[in-house]
Design a protein around this motif. Structure first.
Motif, PDB file in Angstrom:
ATOM      1  N   ALA A 174       0.804  -1.226   0.000  1.00 39.46           N
ATOM      2  CA  ALA A 174       0.000   0.000   0.000  1.00 39.46           C
ATOM      3  C   ALA A 174       0.835   1.274   0.000  1.00 39.46           C
ATOM      4  CB  ALA A 174      -0.943   0.002   1.203  1.00 39.46           C
ATOM      5  N   LYS A 175       2.078   1.232   0.461  1.00 35.26           N
ATOM      6  CA  LYS A 175       2.883   2.448   0.578  1.00 35.26           C
ATOM      7  C   LYS A 175       4.358   2.126   0.401  1.00 35.26           C
ATOM      8  CE  LYS A 175       4.137   3.796   4.721  1.00 35.26           C
ATOM      9  NZ  LYS A 175       4.158   4.296   6.129  1.00 35.26           N
ATOM     10  N   PRO A 176       5.134   3.060  -0.137  1.00 36.24           N
ATOM     11  CA  PRO A 176       6.572   2.833  -0.238  1.00 36.24           C
ATOM     12  C   PRO A 176       7.275   3.106   1.090  1.00 36.24           C
ATOM     13  CG  PRO A 176       6.011   4.948  -1.192  1.00 36.24           C
ATOM     14  CD  PRO A 176       4.707   4.307  -0.780  1.00 36.24           C
ATOM     15  N   MET A 177       8.514   2.671   1.185  1.00 35.45           N
ATOM     16  CA  MET A 177       9.331   2.917   2.367  1.00 35.45           C
ATOM     17  C   MET A 177      10.238   4.118   2.111  1.00 35.45           C
ATOM     18  SD  MET A 177      11.974   0.336   4.359  1.00 35.45           S
ATOM     19  CE  MET A 177      10.687  -0.411   5.376  1.00 35.45           C
ATOM     20  N   THR A 178      10.293   5.031   3.058  1.00 34.78           N
ATOM     21  CA  THR A 178      11.193   6.177   2.946  1.00 34.78           C
ATOM     22  C   THR A 178      12.584   5.795   3.461  1.00 34.78           C
ATOM     23  OG1 THR A 178      10.728   7.034   5.160  1.00 34.78           O
ATOM     24  CG2 THR A 178       9.237   7.713   3.369  1.00 34.78           C
ATOM     25  N   GLU A 179      13.565   6.606   3.105  1.00 35.04           N
ATOM     26  CA  GLU A 179      14.918   6.375   3.585  1.00 35.04           C
ATOM     27  C   GLU A 179      14.976   6.488   5.102  1.00 35.04           C
ATOM     28  OE1 GLU A 179      18.914   5.496   3.777  1.00 35.04           O
ATOM     29  OE2 GLU A 179      17.460   5.165   2.166  1.00 35.04           O
ATOM     30  N   GLU A 180      14.215   7.395   5.676  1.00 33.83           N
ATOM     31  CA  GLU A 180      14.169   7.536   7.130  1.00 33.83           C
ATOM     32  C   GLU A 180      13.605   6.273   7.786  1.00 33.83           C
ATOM     33  OE1 GLU A 180      12.194  10.442  10.580  1.00 33.83           O
ATOM     34  OE2 GLU A 180      11.867  10.870   8.450  1.00 33.83           O
ATOM     35  N   ASP A 181      12.523   5.746   7.200  1.00 38.48           N
ATOM     36  CA  ASP A 181      11.963   4.483   7.706  1.00 38.48           C
ATOM     37  C   ASP A 181      13.010   3.383   7.662  1.00 38.48           C
ATOM     38  OD1 ASP A 181       9.354   5.480   8.086  1.00 38.48           O
ATOM     39  OD2 ASP A 181       8.778   5.035   6.020  1.00 38.48           O
ATOM     40  N   ARG A 182      13.701   3.293   6.541  1.00 34.76           N
ATOM     41  CA  ARG A 182      14.676   2.214   6.346  1.00 34.76           C
ATOM     42  C   ARG A 182      15.777   2.271   7.397  1.00 34.76           C
ATOM     43  NH1 ARG A 182      19.460   0.826   4.364  1.00 34.76           N
ATOM     44  NH2 ARG A 182      20.076   3.013   4.177  1.00 34.76           N
ATOM     45  N   ARG A 183      16.331   3.446   7.618  1.00 35.01           N
ATOM     46  CA  ARG A 183      17.424   3.568   8.583  1.00 35.01           C
ATOM     47  C   ARG A 183      16.967   3.238   9.994  1.00 35.01           C
ATOM     48  NH1 ARG A 183      18.696   8.438   5.710  1.00 35.01           N
ATOM     49  NH2 ARG A 183      17.699   9.616   7.394  1.00 35.01           N
ATOM     50  N   GLU A 184      15.763   3.688  10.350  1.00 37.16           N
ATOM     51  CA  GLU A 184      15.249   3.457  11.700  1.00 37.16           C
ATOM     52  C   GLU A 184      14.990   1.969  11.942  1.00 37.16           C
ATOM     53  OE1 GLU A 184      11.409   4.694  14.483  1.00 37.16           O
ATOM     54  OE2 GLU A 184      11.860   5.834  12.666  1.00 37.16           O
ATOM     55  N   ILE A 185      14.340   1.313  10.985  1.00 35.18           N
ATOM     56  CA  ILE A 185      14.021  -0.108  11.157  1.00 35.18           C
ATOM     57  C   ILE A 185      15.294  -0.942  11.126  1.00 35.18           C
ATOM     58  CG2 ILE A 185      12.757  -2.075  10.202  1.00 35.18           C
ATOM     59  CD1 ILE A 185      10.742  -0.057   9.049  1.00 35.18           C
ATOM     60  N   LEU A 186      16.252  -0.557  10.280  1.00 29.72           N
ATOM     61  CA  LEU A 186      17.513  -1.292  10.188  1.00 29.72           C
ATOM     62  C   LEU A 186      18.252  -1.289  11.527  1.00 29.72           C
ATOM     63  CD1 LEU A 186      19.574  -2.826   8.479  1.00 29.72           C
ATOM     64  CD2 LEU A 186      20.481  -0.613   7.705  1.00 29.72           C
ATOM     65  N   ALA A 187      18.302  -0.144  12.181  1.00 28.94           N
ATOM     66  CA  ALA A 187      18.970  -0.065  13.489  1.00 28.94           C
ATOM     67  C   ALA A 187      18.282  -0.967  14.507  1.00 28.94           C
ATOM     68  CB  ALA A 187      18.981   1.385  13.976  1.00 28.94           C
ATOM     69  N   GLN A 188      16.966  -1.001  14.482  1.00 28.01           N
ATOM     70  CA  GLN A 188      16.222  -1.825  15.431  1.00 28.01           C
ATOM     71  C   GLN A 188      16.417  -3.311  15.150  1.00 28.01           C
ATOM     72  OE1 GLN A 188      12.437   0.156  14.702  1.00 28.01           O
ATOM     73  NE2 GLN A 188      12.485   1.033  16.753  1.00 28.01           N
ATOM     74  N   MET A 189      16.479  -3.699  13.875  1.00 23.96           N
ATOM     75  CA  MET A 189      16.668  -5.106  13.549  1.00 23.96           C
ATOM     76  C   MET A 189      18.087  -5.566  13.880  1.00 23.96           C
ATOM     77  SD  MET A 189      13.776  -6.179  12.828  1.00 23.96           S
ATOM     78  CE  MET A 189      14.359  -7.854  12.593  1.00 23.96           C
ATOM     79  N   ARG A 190      19.055  -4.699  13.795  1.00 19.59           N
ATOM     80  CA  ARG A 190      20.411  -5.069  14.219  1.00 19.59           C
ATOM     81  C   ARG A 190      20.447  -5.329  15.726  1.00 19.59           C
ATOM     82  NH1 ARG A 190      23.337  -0.610  10.297  1.00 19.59           N
ATOM     83  NH2 ARG A 190      23.642  -2.003   8.500  1.00 19.59           N
ATOM     84  N   GLU A 191      19.725  -4.514  16.475  1.00 22.49           N
ATOM     85  CA  GLU A 191      19.636  -4.741  17.916  1.00 22.49           C
ATOM     86  C   GLU A 191      18.928  -6.057  18.201  1.00 22.49           C
ATOM     87  OE1 GLU A 191      17.873  -2.588  21.977  1.00 22.49           O
ATOM     88  OE2 GLU A 191      17.554  -1.650  20.008  1.00 22.49           O
ATOM     89  N   LEU A 192      17.882  -6.358  17.446  1.00 22.97           N
ATOM     90  CA  LEU A 192      17.148  -7.606  17.649  1.00 22.97           C
ATOM     91  C   LEU A 192      18.004  -8.814  17.276  1.00 22.97           C
ATOM     92  CD1 LEU A 192      14.347  -8.585  18.574  1.00 22.97           C
ATOM     93  CD2 LEU A 192      13.682  -8.682  16.176  1.00 22.97           C
ATOM     94  N   LEU A 193      18.849  -8.682  16.244  1.00 29.36           N
ATOM     95  CA  LEU A 193      19.753  -9.774  15.888  1.00 29.36           C
ATOM     96  C   LEU A 193      20.708 -10.076  17.040  1.00 29.36           C
ATOM     97  CD1 LEU A 193      21.070 -11.837  14.010  1.00 29.36           C
ATOM     98  CD2 LEU A 193      22.377  -9.950  12.985  1.00 29.36           C
ATOM     99  N   ASP A 194      21.242  -9.039  17.660  1.00 29.15           N
ATOM    100  CA  ASP A 194      22.126  -9.254  18.811  1.00 29.15           C
ATOM    101  C   ASP A 194      21.407 -10.045  19.912  1.00 29.15           C
ATOM    102  OD1 ASP A 194      24.193  -7.903  17.598  1.00 29.15           O
ATOM    103  OD2 ASP A 194      23.785  -5.992  18.590  1.00 29.15           O
ATOM    104  N   PHE A 195      20.148  -9.699  20.148  1.00 34.60           N
ATOM    105  CA  PHE A 195      19.397 -10.403  21.184  1.00 34.60           C
ATOM    106  C   PHE A 195      19.084 -11.837  20.765  1.00 34.60           C
ATOM    107  CE2 PHE A 195      15.471 -11.460  23.556  1.00 34.60           C
ATOM    108  CZ  PHE A 195      16.002 -11.370  24.836  1.00 34.60           C
TER     109      PHE A 195
END
Length: 449
Positions: A174-195
């Protein structure tokens, strides 16, 4: 004297079921069954509905894995209407599904399964639960809640809803991803990978070792397996070929559109749940513990059994260690928990891969579609197994027929077998205690039904 033992309800599972154990005159187990009496009825609910509305309806089938029903439905409608999503639309769908997988595995391991291992199967049920886990290790419990919250908020903030999603649409997203969205989610998923990596090491060092004997004996059955792999034979949760593997490791790959050539659906009078079986093996259906016929399993253990490899490096290293310990295909039912944590690592790694692909921010996320008559099968790997949505539409694009095989449904037959094996190995001369009954429940909880 012959008698029956009822475990009702089975605790710490995501669905609703009970166990019936029948003892003979000597107090030995004659039979044991998992009774599932819930009626969903969605195959009939959606008849006559415009197909483009169905992905928003079927997400109500399950509040735990609504994204998987939403996206399998979208894929089925895509095929009915003959439309292919653009690359960014496909990747956004896959990203949402992968993040939902990562959240679900934390839910099951820590909130539902861990009490059996951390608190112990013989502990009083008043403390053998998530509250007991939190009291035993409050710092870890707080971290688990934070990680689950992060994944839910990623889905809600970007896609609008974490539960009962609407972002997947016919032809894409339904909607595209912005660069801001991408950077924010990427940081959170890296933290989740560590966990996720911490969780797997924690489990291997402190949770599983005391129970290795139980892992090799409790609820163990010998069956085939089924899951989805890509063209290179690597595990894939969103798309690919379905691989149906026999207990000896030989396998056949097929397209989801052809599933009726390979799978049949059996019904037993004591359960409302259908019991799929491998029709292609031409051996019929039997839940006999010594010589089962047509029986295969799905879900995490099945997926890492059928896959030749994992497509991400850390998950691949964990798979190699797992296979060195337990072989391929591994049959021990409690190994579903170990496999679940390997898949958690994969989900986090793969989400990061998707987010590091610049194409995911393309504004082209949807291909226009027109309603028409057709048939489409949409398939994804839900946390509980291979999820199949099969629809037919009329010339107005309305649903005329639907067949759904939900992930847990594939495992209903095997769950009956695991419960029977566990009950037969534990109950003798009519002697039963709460610890025994909880261990029998553990054979069900491994499948996360």
């Amino acid at each position: 004297m012959a008698r029956e033992i009822h475990i009702q309800p089975i605790t710490r599972i995501e669905g609703h079921a009970s166990i019936q154990i029948q003892l003979d005159d000597a107090g030995e187990v004659r039979d044991a069954r998992v009774n599932i009496m819930s009626l969903r009825g969605f195959e009939k609910f959606i008849e006559g509905k415009p197909a483009e509305e169905v992905p928003r309806i079927v997400s109500r089938i399950c509040g735990i894995c609504p994204w998987m029903h939403h996206l399998a439905s979208n894929k089925a409608v895509d095929r009915c209407f003959g439309v292919t999503p653009p690359p960014a639309g496909r990747k956004l769908r896959e990203l949402m599904q992968t993040i939902a997988h990562a959240e679900d595995k934390l839910l099951h391991f820590f909130f539902l399964a861990a009490a059996d291992f951390v608190i112990g199967p013989d502990a009083d049920y008043a403390v053998r639960n998530v509250i007991g886990i939190a009291k035993a290790n409050p710092e870890l419990a707080q971290k688990v809640v934070q990680m689950r919250y992060k994944t839910k908020m990623i889905l809600e903030k970007f896609a609008g809803k974490a539960i009962h999603p609407v972002a997947g649409v016919v032809g894409g997203f339904a909607k595209p991803m912005t660069e801001e969205d991408r950077r924010e989610i990427l940081a959170q998923m890296r933290e989740l990978l560590d966990f996720a990596l911490f969780t797997l090491e924690f489990a291997k060092e402190k949770v599983f070792p005391p129970y290795l004997d139980a892992i090799q004996t409790l609820g163990v059955i010998r069956t085939g397996f089924m899951g989805t792999v890509d063209d290179d034979g690597a595990l894939n949760l969103y798309d690919g070929k379905i691989r149906l593997m026999k207990a000896d490791g030989s396998y056949t790959d097929f397209d989801a559109q052809d599933y009726t050539d390979y799978l049949g659906e059996h019904v037993e009078p004591y359960s409302y749940g259908k019991m799929p079986y491998a029709k292609a093996w031409n051996e019929g259906f039997s839940l006999d513990l010594e010589e089962p016929k047509g029986i295969y399993r799905v879900n995490t253990l099945a997926r890492i059994n059928v896959a030749d490899k994992m497509a991400t490096p850390r998950a691949q290293a964990e798979l190699e260690e797992f296979r060195e310990r337990f072989g391929r295909p591994a049959q021990a039912t409690l190994l579903y928990h170990w496999a679940r944590l390997i898949e958690e690592v994969y989900a986090c790694e793969h989400a990061i891969e998707l987010l590091e692909d610049p194409e995911i921010c393309s504004p082209e996320v949807r291909t226009p579609a027109e309603p028409k008559a057709g048939r489409g099968v949409g398939c994804v790997e839900a946390p509980r197994g291979t999820l199949i949505h099969d629809y037919s539409t009329d010339e107005n694009g309305c649903i005329t027929r639907a067949n759904l095989i939900v992930g847990t449904t594939h495992n209903i037959g095997p769950m009956n077998m695991s419960v029977k094996q566990a009950a037969k190995s534990l109950i003798h001369e009519g002697k039963v205690d709460e610890g025994m009954l909880n261990r029998i429940e553990m054979a069900v909880r491994a499948y996360d039904p």
